[in-house]
Design an enzyme around this catalytic site. Sequence first.
Site, PDB file in Angstrom:
ATOM      1  N   ASP A 276       5.844   6.272  -9.167  1.00 28.29           N
ATOM      2  CA  ASP A 276       4.792   6.639  -8.230  1.00 28.29           C
ATOM      3  C   ASP A 276       3.988   7.741  -8.921  1.00 28.29           C
ATOM      4  O   ASP A 276       4.433   8.310  -9.927  1.00 28.29           O
ATOM      5  CB  ASP A 276       5.426   7.128  -6.929  1.00 28.29           C
ATOM      6  CG  ASP A 276       4.411   7.633  -5.932  1.00 28.29           C
ATOM      7  OD1 ASP A 276       3.333   7.011  -5.811  1.00 28.29           O
ATOM      8  OD2 ASP A 276       4.675   8.660  -5.278  1.00 28.29           O
TER       9      ASP A 276
ATOM     10  N   ASP B 162       1.459  10.389  -7.082  1.00 29.85           N
ATOM     11  CA  ASP B 162       1.335  11.626  -6.310  1.00 29.85           C
ATOM     12  C   ASP B 162       2.711  12.128  -5.891  1.00 29.85           C
ATOM     13  O   ASP B 162       3.454  11.435  -5.191  1.00 29.85           O
ATOM     14  CB  ASP B 162       0.460  11.389  -5.078  1.00 29.85           C
ATOM     15  CG  ASP B 162      -0.955  10.992  -5.457  1.00 29.85           C
ATOM     16  OD1 ASP B 162      -1.662  11.829  -6.027  1.00 29.85           O
ATOM     17  OD2 ASP B 162      -1.346   9.836  -5.206  1.00 29.85           O
TER      18      ASP B 162
END
Length: 222
Positions: free
Chosen positions: A14, A16
Amino acid sequence: MDVTNLKQKAVIFDMDGVLVDSEPLWQKAEFEIFSSLGVQVTEELTLITKTMTTKEVTEFWRSRSTVKDISFQQAEELVISRVIELIENENCEIDGIENFVKLIKDQGYKIGLATNSPYRIIPVVLKKLKLTQYFDAISSSDSELNGKPDPSVYLTTSGKLEVDPEHCVAIEDSYSGMLAAKRAGMKVIAFTNGNKDTDLSIANYVINNFEHIDQWPAIVGN
């Protein structure tokens, strides 16, 4: 390390909260842009938008705006541009992430990125971290019908990597992201970065930082 005999062949990050600590930057951009459009941006409301895609966030705030001479797309682009500016100028790197990515690349894993953030932010982040050349595939939920927790962005990324989802491990910091990876059929490693509030119930493993991961080969190889 030779990964040919290990079940996991690829690691999908991922972005963020895993590569960059960008949540405060998104909140700042949302506050600045939508306040200027007449929206009363409150902490309570920002908690609602926390796991939304950028399009969903823009729709949420735009519906509350008193300024009607700006389009949905214009509002979205203003937020994205402000986030990019903040990423370029703020110290937002997650500690240890650069060396960690290089470590697993040296061990022979394919590396992917699957994010709800807009695609045009991805190159900015990878350039900031000096990691562009280490990623074999990058994907944004911008190109999917639905963002996380829908598994589409993870399935797209595994397809680009040419690795079956069951042979991928995803590193996520949110329950929504973990659920997306699980629904895609992947092993999930939760990255907490010291956050004690995240629901970790569906994670296969939990790591608190990227600086002391002595058990990494065993985690991925199982």
